[in-house]
Each structure stands twice: as structure tokens, then as C-alpha cells.
Design a protein around this motif. Sequence first.
Motif, PDB file in Angstrom:
ATOM      1  N   THR A  52       0.840  -1.194   0.000  1.00 19.67           N
ATOM      2  CA  THR A  52       0.000   0.000   0.000  1.00 19.67           C
ATOM      3  C   THR A  52       0.874   1.242   0.000  1.00 19.67           C
ATOM      4  O   THR A  52       1.824   1.337   0.773  1.00 19.67           O
ATOM      5  N   VAL A  53       0.542   2.193  -0.871  1.00 17.83           N
ATOM      6  CA  VAL A  53       1.228   3.481  -0.934  1.00 17.83           C
ATOM      7  C   VAL A  53       0.227   4.550  -0.522  1.00 17.83           C
ATOM      8  O   VAL A  53      -0.886   4.600  -1.058  1.00 17.83           O
ATOM      9  N   TYR A  54       0.597   5.398   0.436  1.00 14.75           N
ATOM     10  CA  TYR A  54      -0.290   6.460   0.912  1.00 14.75           C
ATOM     11  C   TYR A  54       0.382   7.807   0.682  1.00 14.75           C
ATOM     12  O   TYR A  54       1.468   8.054   1.193  1.00 14.75           O
ATOM     13  N   GLN A  55      -0.270   8.659  -0.124  1.00 14.16           N
ATOM     14  CA  GLN A  55       0.262   9.991  -0.413  1.00 14.16           C
ATOM     15  C   GLN A  55      -0.515  11.014   0.403  1.00 14.16           C
ATOM     16  O   GLN A  55      -1.717  11.196   0.222  1.00 14.16           O
ATOM     17  N   HIS A  56       0.197  11.702   1.301  1.00 15.67           N
ATOM     18  CA  HIS A  56      -0.420  12.677   2.188  1.00 15.67           C
ATOM     19  C   HIS A  56      -0.606  14.010   1.474  1.00 15.67           C
ATOM     20  O   HIS A  56      -0.002  14.278   0.437  1.00 15.67           O
ATOM     21  N   PHE A  57      -1.441  14.909   2.066  1.00 17.32           N
ATOM     22  CA  PHE A  57      -1.615  16.265   1.548  1.00 17.32           C
ATOM     23  C   PHE A  57      -0.276  16.974   1.417  1.00 17.32           C
ATOM     24  O   PHE A  57      -0.023  17.706   0.474  1.00 17.32           O
ATOM     25  N   SER A  58       0.571  16.758   2.389  1.00 17.21           N
ATOM     26  CA  SER A  58       1.853  17.467   2.446  1.00 17.21           C
ATOM     27  C   SER A  58       2.839  17.009   1.373  1.00 17.21           C
ATOM     28  O   SER A  58       3.886  17.622   1.204  1.00 17.21           O
ATOM     29  N   GLY A  59       2.519  15.932   0.687  1.00 17.98           N
ATOM     30  CA  GLY A  59       3.421  15.411  -0.331  1.00 17.98           C
ATOM     31  C   GLY A  59       4.259  14.239   0.163  1.00 17.98           C
ATOM     32  O   GLY A  59       4.959  13.604  -0.618  1.00 17.98           O
ATOM     33  N   ASN A  60       4.213  13.972   1.467  1.00 20.35           N
ATOM     34  CA  ASN A  60       4.941  12.815   2.004  1.00 20.35           C
ATOM     35  C   ASN A  60       4.302  11.530   1.499  1.00 20.35           C
ATOM     36  O   ASN A  60       3.090  11.424   1.383  1.00 20.35           O
ATOM     37  N   VAL A  61       5.134  10.561   1.218  1.00 21.30           N
ATOM     38  CA  VAL A  61       4.659   9.266   0.750  1.00 21.30           C
ATOM     39  C   VAL A  61       5.063   8.217   1.778  1.00 21.30           C
ATOM     40  O   VAL A  61       6.216   8.154   2.195  1.00 21.30           O
ATOM     41  N   SER A  62       4.094   7.398   2.193  1.00 19.76           N
ATOM     42  CA  SER A  62       4.347   6.314   3.143  1.00 19.76           C
ATOM     43  C   SER A  62       4.106   4.986   2.450  1.00 19.76           C
ATOM     44  O   SER A  62       3.155   4.842   1.676  1.00 19.76           O
ATOM     45  N   TYR A  63       4.959   4.039   2.746  1.00 15.79           N
ATOM     46  CA  TYR A  63       4.838   2.701   2.168  1.00 15.79           C
ATOM     47  C   TYR A  63       4.520   1.727   3.293  1.00 15.79           C
ATOM     48  O   TYR A  63       5.280   1.603   4.249  1.00 15.79           O
ATOM     49  N   SER A  64       3.392   1.071   3.170  1.00 18.54           N
ATOM     50  CA  SER A  64       2.970   0.140   4.194  1.00 18.54           C
ATOM     51  C   SER A  64       2.368  -1.086   3.518  1.00 18.54           C
ATOM     52  O   SER A  64       2.405  -1.198   2.287  1.00 18.54           O
ATOM     53  N   TYR A  65       1.829  -1.985   4.323  1.00 19.53           N
ATOM     54  CA  TYR A  65       1.219  -3.205   3.805  1.00 19.53           C
ATOM     55  C   TYR A  65      -0.061  -3.475   4.578  1.00 19.53           C
ATOM     56  O   TYR A  65      -0.077  -3.429   5.798  1.00 19.53           O
ATOM     57  N   GLN A  66      -1.133  -3.754   3.850  1.00 22.62           N
ATOM     58  CA  GLN A  66      -2.365  -4.209   4.468  1.00 22.62           C
ATOM     59  C   GLN A  66      -2.354  -5.738   4.419  1.00 22.62           C
ATOM     60  O   GLN A  66      -1.705  -6.323   3.562  1.00 22.62           O
ATOM     61  N   TYR A  67      -3.095  -6.347   5.330  1.00 26.62           N
ATOM     62  CA  TYR A  67      -3.177  -7.802   5.264  1.00 26.62           C
ATOM     63  C   TYR A  67      -4.477  -8.304   5.861  1.00 26.62           C
ATOM     64  O   TYR A  67      -5.098  -7.647   6.684  1.00 26.62           O
ATOM     65  N   THR A  68      -4.886  -9.448   5.376  1.00 27.43           N
ATOM     66  CA  THR A  68      -5.983 -10.201   5.973  1.00 27.43           C
ATOM     67  C   THR A  68      -5.406 -11.540   6.398  1.00 27.43           C
ATOM     68  O   THR A  68      -4.324 -11.928   5.951  1.00 27.43           O
ATOM     69  N   PHE A  69      -6.120 -12.211   7.268  1.00 29.26           N
ATOM     70  CA  PHE A  69      -5.566 -13.468   7.765  1.00 29.26           C
ATOM     71  C   PHE A  69      -6.660 -14.505   7.965  1.00 29.26           C
ATOM     72  O   PHE A  69      -7.828 -14.175   8.103  1.00 29.26           O
ATOM     73  N   ALA A  70      -6.229 -15.744   7.981  1.00 26.53           N
ATOM     74  CA  ALA A  70      -7.064 -16.875   8.381  1.00 26.53           C
ATOM     75  C   ALA A  70      -6.269 -17.635   9.436  1.00 26.53           C
ATOM     76  O   ALA A  70      -5.040 -17.716   9.363  1.00 26.53           O
ATOM     77  N   HIS A  71      -6.975 -18.146  10.414  1.00 24.83           N
ATOM     78  CA  HIS A  71      -6.317 -18.847  11.518  1.00 24.83           C
ATOM     79  C   HIS A  71      -6.830 -20.279  11.582  1.00 24.83           C
ATOM     80  O   HIS A  71      -8.020 -20.530  11.414  1.00 24.83           O
ATOM     81  N   LYS A  72      -5.901 -21.195  11.825  1.00 26.30           N
ATOM     82  CA  LYS A  72      -6.262 -22.599  11.982  1.00 26.30           C
ATOM     83  C   LYS A  72      -5.468 -23.150  13.153  1.00 26.30           C
ATOM     84  O   LYS A  72      -4.254 -22.959  13.234  1.00 26.30           O
ATOM     85  N   ALA A  73      -6.149 -23.809  14.068  1.00 30.31           N
ATOM     86  CA  ALA A  73      -5.472 -24.442  15.201  1.00 30.31           C
ATOM     87  C   ALA A  73      -5.843 -25.924  15.202  1.00 30.31           C
ATOM     88  O   ALA A  73      -6.992 -26.282  14.965  1.00 30.31           O
ATOM     89  N   HIS A  74      -4.853 -26.757  15.420  1.00 30.11           N
ATOM     90  CA  HIS A  74      -5.135 -28.187  15.483  1.00 30.11           C
ATOM     91  C   HIS A  74      -4.200 -28.840  16.484  1.00 30.11           C
ATOM     92  O   HIS A  74      -3.074 -28.399  16.712  1.00 30.11           O
TER      93      HIS A  74
END
Length: 147
Positions: A52-74
Motif C-alpha cells: 500500500t502506498v499512501y500519499q499525504h496532503f503534504s506530499g509525504n509518501v508512506s509505504y505500508s502493507y495491508q493484510y488479511t488473515f485466516a487462523h487454523k489451530a489443530h
Amino acid sequence: MPVMRHQIHTLQFGDVLFEGNTLGSFDSLANGDKRTSDAGATHEYYLKIVPTVYQHFSGNVSYSYQYTFAHKAHVSSGSHRSTPAIWFKHDINPISVNYRETRQPFYHFVTTVCAIVGGVFTVAGIIDSLFFSASEIYRKSQLGKLS
């Protein structure tokens, strides 16, 4: 035998974009509590990660990552009993999401106000026309000239 009960306070990748309410799924596992699960269980987390790339009003650019998950326990049993573990398996998506903070220009505000004012005048004109026509019909009926 090791005990695999656990709690995940936070799990984020890349820059921290927001404090508090976030747009998207930047910390899906936050406050994940597995302390009441079976002590000998193996936990597997399957993460789907999206750059994920987020461009702020100020012109700063942040690089992050979104994620979803699944959980399994056995719990393994029988003769093929294995040591309990916690696994994080991930898959990074080749497509990224871009967020850009923008403001609508001033002329958009002016255009919207003009549209609202024009709509009010149009509706007022229609209502005035209806009242005028109704009063004319009533006046003609009083004079007996309604045909």
C-alpha cells in the motif's frame, strides 16, 4: 510439551500510517487472543499481504502493507504427534493499493452552491406557478367563467 497459548498485541508491516482508526486492514491481528486455546495446539496463520502506498496532503509518501488473515489451530494426536508450534505463512500480492489525500477545488464548492440555489429557485417557481394557476381557476369559478 511446550505451551502455545499466545496473544498478539500488534503485527504491522512497513510504515505506520495512522494512529487509532485506520483506513483498510493495516493491523488485522491486533489484540488476537489465543490464551484460552488448547495448550498443545499448533497455530497456523495464513496472511494475504497487499503493498500500500499512501500519499499525504503534504506530499509525504508512506509505504505500508495491508493484510488479511485466516487462523487454523489443530492438536496432533496418535502416533504422529508433533511438537506444537505457531506458524505465520504469508503470500504477498503483486498488485498494490494507492491512497491519495486530495481536496476538492474551490470551484467545485461554488458550482455546488450555484446548483443548490438554482434548484431552490426552480422549485419556488413551480410552486408559485401552481398557486397562481389555482388562484386563477378559483377566481374564474367565482365569476362563473369556467368552461
